[in-house]
Design an enzyme around this catalytic site. Structure first.
Site, PDB file in Angstrom:
ATOM      1  N   ARG A  86       0.813  -1.211   0.000  1.00 61.63           N
ATOM      2  CA  ARG A  86       0.000   0.000   0.000  1.00 61.63           C
ATOM      3  C   ARG A  86       0.851   1.268   0.000  1.00 61.63           C
ATOM      4  O   ARG A  86       0.426   2.307  -0.473  1.00 61.63           O
ATOM      5  CB  ARG A  86      -0.906  -0.035   1.234  1.00 61.63           C
ATOM      6  CG  ARG A  86      -2.128   0.816   1.090  1.00 61.63           C
ATOM      7  CD  ARG A  86      -3.053   0.631   2.272  1.00 61.63           C
ATOM      8  NE  ARG A  86      -3.568  -0.724   2.355  1.00 61.63           N
ATOM      9  CZ  ARG A  86      -3.906  -1.312   3.505  1.00 61.63           C
ATOM     10  NH1 ARG A  86      -3.762  -0.689   4.641  1.00 61.63           N
ATOM     11  NH2 ARG A  86      -4.386  -2.542   3.514  1.00 61.63           N
ATOM     12  N   LYS A 193       1.646 -19.944   5.034  1.00 64.53           N
ATOM     13  CA  LYS A 193       0.655 -20.344   6.009  1.00 64.53           C
ATOM     14  C   LYS A 193       0.287 -19.137   6.885  1.00 64.53           C
ATOM     15  O   LYS A 193       1.052 -18.174   6.879  1.00 64.53           O
ATOM     16  CB  LYS A 193       1.201 -21.481   6.849  1.00 64.53           C
ATOM     17  CG  LYS A 193       2.274 -21.026   7.831  1.00 64.53           C
ATOM     18  CD  LYS A 193       2.771 -22.201   8.587  1.00 64.53           C
ATOM     19  CE  LYS A 193       3.793 -21.770   9.577  1.00 64.53           C
ATOM     20  NZ  LYS A 193       3.362 -20.786  10.559  1.00 64.53           N
ATOM     21  N   HIS A 223       8.041 -24.144   5.496  1.00 67.87           N
ATOM     22  CA  HIS A 223       9.501 -23.966   5.360  1.00 67.87           C
ATOM     23  C   HIS A 223      10.286 -25.078   6.057  1.00 67.87           C
ATOM     24  O   HIS A 223      11.461 -25.268   5.772  1.00 67.87           O
ATOM     25  CB  HIS A 223       9.934 -22.570   5.821  1.00 67.87           C
ATOM     26  CG  HIS A 223      10.035 -22.383   7.295  1.00 67.87           C
ATOM     27  ND1 HIS A 223       8.955 -22.157   8.090  1.00 67.87           N
ATOM     28  CD2 HIS A 223      11.103 -22.387   8.126  1.00 67.87           C
ATOM     29  CE1 HIS A 223       9.353 -22.027   9.346  1.00 67.87           C
ATOM     30  NE2 HIS A 223      10.665 -22.162   9.404  1.00 67.87           N
ATOM     31  N   ASP A 280      -0.398 -22.655  14.328  1.00 65.10           N
ATOM     32  CA  ASP A 280       0.825 -22.052  13.807  1.00 65.10           C
ATOM     33  C   ASP A 280       1.862 -23.116  13.433  1.00 65.10           C
ATOM     34  O   ASP A 280       2.584 -22.961  12.450  1.00 65.10           O
ATOM     35  CB  ASP A 280       1.406 -21.107  14.874  1.00 65.10           C
ATOM     36  CG  ASP A 280       2.641 -20.350  14.404  1.00 65.10           C
ATOM     37  OD1 ASP A 280       2.653 -19.922  13.238  1.00 65.10           O
ATOM     38  OD2 ASP A 280       3.596 -20.187  15.189  1.00 65.10           O
ATOM     39  N   HIS A 285       4.070 -27.779  10.238  1.00 64.42           N
ATOM     40  CA  HIS A 285       5.419 -28.330  10.409  1.00 64.42           C
ATOM     41  C   HIS A 285       5.413 -29.718  11.072  1.00 64.42           C
ATOM     42  O   HIS A 285       6.042 -30.654  10.590  1.00 64.42           O
ATOM     43  CB  HIS A 285       6.290 -27.399  11.258  1.00 64.42           C
ATOM     44  CG  HIS A 285       6.343 -25.979  10.768  1.00 64.42           C
ATOM     45  ND1 HIS A 285       6.305 -25.647   9.442  1.00 64.42           N
ATOM     46  CD2 HIS A 285       6.446 -24.801  11.431  1.00 64.42           C
ATOM     47  CE1 HIS A 285       6.373 -24.325   9.313  1.00 64.42           C
ATOM     48  NE2 HIS A 285       6.455 -23.794  10.507  1.00 64.42           N
ATOM     49  N   LYS A 383       6.335 -21.691  22.808  1.00 67.21           N
ATOM     50  CA  LYS A 383       7.187 -20.503  22.900  1.00 67.21           C
ATOM     51  C   LYS A 383       7.666 -20.389  24.339  1.00 67.21           C
ATOM     52  O   LYS A 383       7.014 -20.888  25.261  1.00 67.21           O
ATOM     53  CB  LYS A 383       6.386 -19.240  22.548  1.00 67.21           C
ATOM     54  CG  LYS A 383       5.691 -19.286  21.205  1.00 67.21           C
ATOM     55  CD  LYS A 383       6.625 -19.025  20.060  1.00 67.21           C
ATOM     56  CE  LYS A 383       5.853 -18.994  18.741  1.00 67.21           C
ATOM     57  NZ  LYS A 383       6.722 -19.046  17.573  1.00 67.21           N
TER      58      LYS A 383
END
Ligand code: BG6
Length: 531
Positions: A86, A193, A223, A280, A285, A383
């Site tokens: 943008r 994703k 990935h 996620d 994965h 995490k």
């Protein structure tokens, strides 16, 4: 791993219009068909258009990977990079943005002459994703590049944008004539994703994307499949005689797949809040790692055969019930990460104090095939865990009989084969060994293979490999629409159960997840490895 399902890089992709290609005419990649393994695979003339250039992924991974490919001589001189966003930037300003990203994040050293050549092909188009005029400007920019730069009508559109915007971008690409494959040229779409947020949304996204691009032109990025250590799983399994006889439920007690990260989510609320660890990471994965670990030997490594074998695994996989006992989800609270004091998720910038987004997720999967019946696959990710590590561990059954005094095997655990995906890439075999001395005492020891000491070559970044594969039209390392949908089908029951079940369990930053995750394994007499 790929074996030559190459796109039309050889015989002269031609620019639209009448002007001949700028240089050097009909470009033929001299390396593609010689099949000399020492020769690198080089992409033909093309342009990569990145949607979402202002995002973290573009800055930290995509632009640096493109530079690294150029630096390694794997892009044709007739390569162009176009940013679409943008902001009202000039080409030069976008060039500066790319340069900064390259200098900060590239794997290979900076070389001015490589950069100068790349910079000549950098363009920027500003506009909204639903703006017809902007897409007309994009088409115009690409057609000019096809002629002036010699990109030859070959375009990869990289959608590094929220999935809600995939449909409109695909529709506009189609409307502006940029989705069609004509005259031996190609147009491919690369999708990051998350591909949907459950099975139903993934199905409708697939319908929209496939209505514009044929499946052979759609490259869904996971990935992890671009990582060397993940590809090595296939070499380990199918190039050796040693492992296959024990790679089944007769010998394997269970499999643990862990992807632990020590980082928190400060600054990523926009993407992560409401998505959570399972969507996620597990949906893509970890289920892909599971599929590669569990699949049968493919007939060959062609994309179709690989997909067939992975699909068989994903179709036979299901979450173990009851879900409350066989899954776990958690949210990190304040704690210590090494010597640093860190805040809990609810105090991270951008997260609401009532967020129920999980930052840790673990599930138990069983694969109902002859090879794996009764062997649980434990998948966990989180995490702010103790350290950053991704590994696949096959934990073997105990020997049926131990002819030792019981006290001599106190420190003998279960044999394990551990594929160390990252960091410290390699493989560990854990087994019992006699402790030196006059007693017959047996204790666990490790035998290690490490990429760092076995090979002189440094592994490329996953994004280098995957972007190159897109440009070569080699889809082996990209999950197809069926794999994506089957993965959601496996995970959906846990997501629904959690959505109905209130808050995730708290866990302290720097630890290894909530108590419910430990309990999940303890209940079956097992425990998580401490990587
Ligand atoms: C991404 C996830 O796919 O992988 C991130 O969205 C995660 O949340 C990242 O941090 C980890 O990737 P890597 O390659 O550093 O293990």
């Amino acid at each position: 791993m790929t074996n030559g399902a190459a796109g039309p890089v050889g015989a002269g992709p031609r620019a639209r219009g009448t002007t001949p290609l700028a240089e050097p005419g009909d470009w033929v990649n001299p390396l593609r068909d010689k099949r000399d393994k020492r020769m690198p695979r080089v992409a033909g003339p093309c342009a990569v258009v990145i949607f979402g250039v202002t995002g973290d992924l573009a800055r930290k991974k995509l632009m640096p990977a493109i530079y690294d490919l150029a630096n390694r001589g794997l892009l044709a001189p007739q390569f162009a990079l176009v940013g679409f966003a943008r902001r009202d930037w000039a080409d030069e300003h976008f060039g500066d943005v790319v340069l900064e990203a390259v200098k900060e994040h590239s794997r290979t050293p900076f070389r001015q002459e490589v950069w100068d050549r790349l910079a000549e092909g950098i363009r920027f188009v500003h506009g909204d994703f639903d703006d017809d005029d902007a897409f007309a400007r994009l088409a115009d920019t690409l057609h000019k590049l096809d002629v002036d730069r010699g990109t030859g009508g070959n375009h990869a559109f990289y959608l590094s944008i929220p999935p809600a915007s995939f449909p409109v971008v695909c529709e506009k690409l189609s409307k502006s004539g940029l989705a069609a494959t004509t005259d031996g040229c190609w147009n491919r779409v690369v999708i990051e994703k998350p591909f949907g947020h459950d099975l139903a949304s993934a199905e409708s996204l697939n319908t929209v994307v496939n209505s514009v691009f044929p499946e052979s032109s759609v490259f869904r990025i996971d990935h992890y499949l671009g990582k060397e250590t993940v590809q090595n799983l296939l070499a380990l399994r199918f190039a050796n005689e040693l492992f296959e006889p024990v790679w089944n439920s007769h010998y394997v007690d269970h499999v643990q797949i862990t992807m632990a990260e020590d980082i928190g989510l400060g600054g990523r609320a926009g993407y992560y809040d409401g998505i959570g660890a399972a969507r996620d990471v597990i949906q893509n994965h970890l289920l892909q790692l599971m599929a590669l670990t569990a699949m049968e030997e493919p007939v060959n490594f062609s994309p179709a055969e690989l997909h067939t074998e992975k699909i068989k695994v994903l179709s036979s996989a299901r979450l173990v019930t009851p879900l409350d006992q066989n899954t776990s989800r958690g949210q990190y609270t304040a704690g210590w990460q090494g010597s640093q004091k860190v805040v809990g998720l609810l105090d991270e910038e951008g997260f609401s104090k009532t967020s129920t987004t999980e930052t840790f997720a673990a599930v138990t999967v069983e694969v109902d095939t002859r090879r794996w019946a009764g062997v649980p696959f434990y998948l966990r990710t989180g995490k702010r865990l103790g350290r950053r590590v991704t590994e696949i561990a096959l934990v073997f059954k105990r020997a049926p009989h131990l002819p030792f005094d019981a006290s001599m095997t106190d420190e003998l655990g279960q044999n394990a084969l551990v594929i160390r995906v990252q960091p410290d890439e390699g493989i560990t075999l854990r087994f019992g060994s006699k402790v030196p001395g006059h007693l017959m005492e047996v204790r666990d020891v490790n035998m290690d293979f490490s990429y760092g000491s076995a090979f002189a070559e440094e592994s490329p970044e996953a994004y280098e490999r995957l972007i190159l594969d897109v440009l070569l039209g080699e889809p082996s390392l990209f999950p197809n629409n069926e794999e994506v949908e089957l993965s959601w089908k496996i995970l959906d029951p846990a997501l629904e159960n959690w959505a109905a079940g209130g808050k995730p369990d708290p866990y302290e930053s720097g630890g290894w997840g909530p108590e419910s995750a430990f309990e999940m394994l303890r209940r079956t007499g097992r425990e998580w490895r401490r990587p």
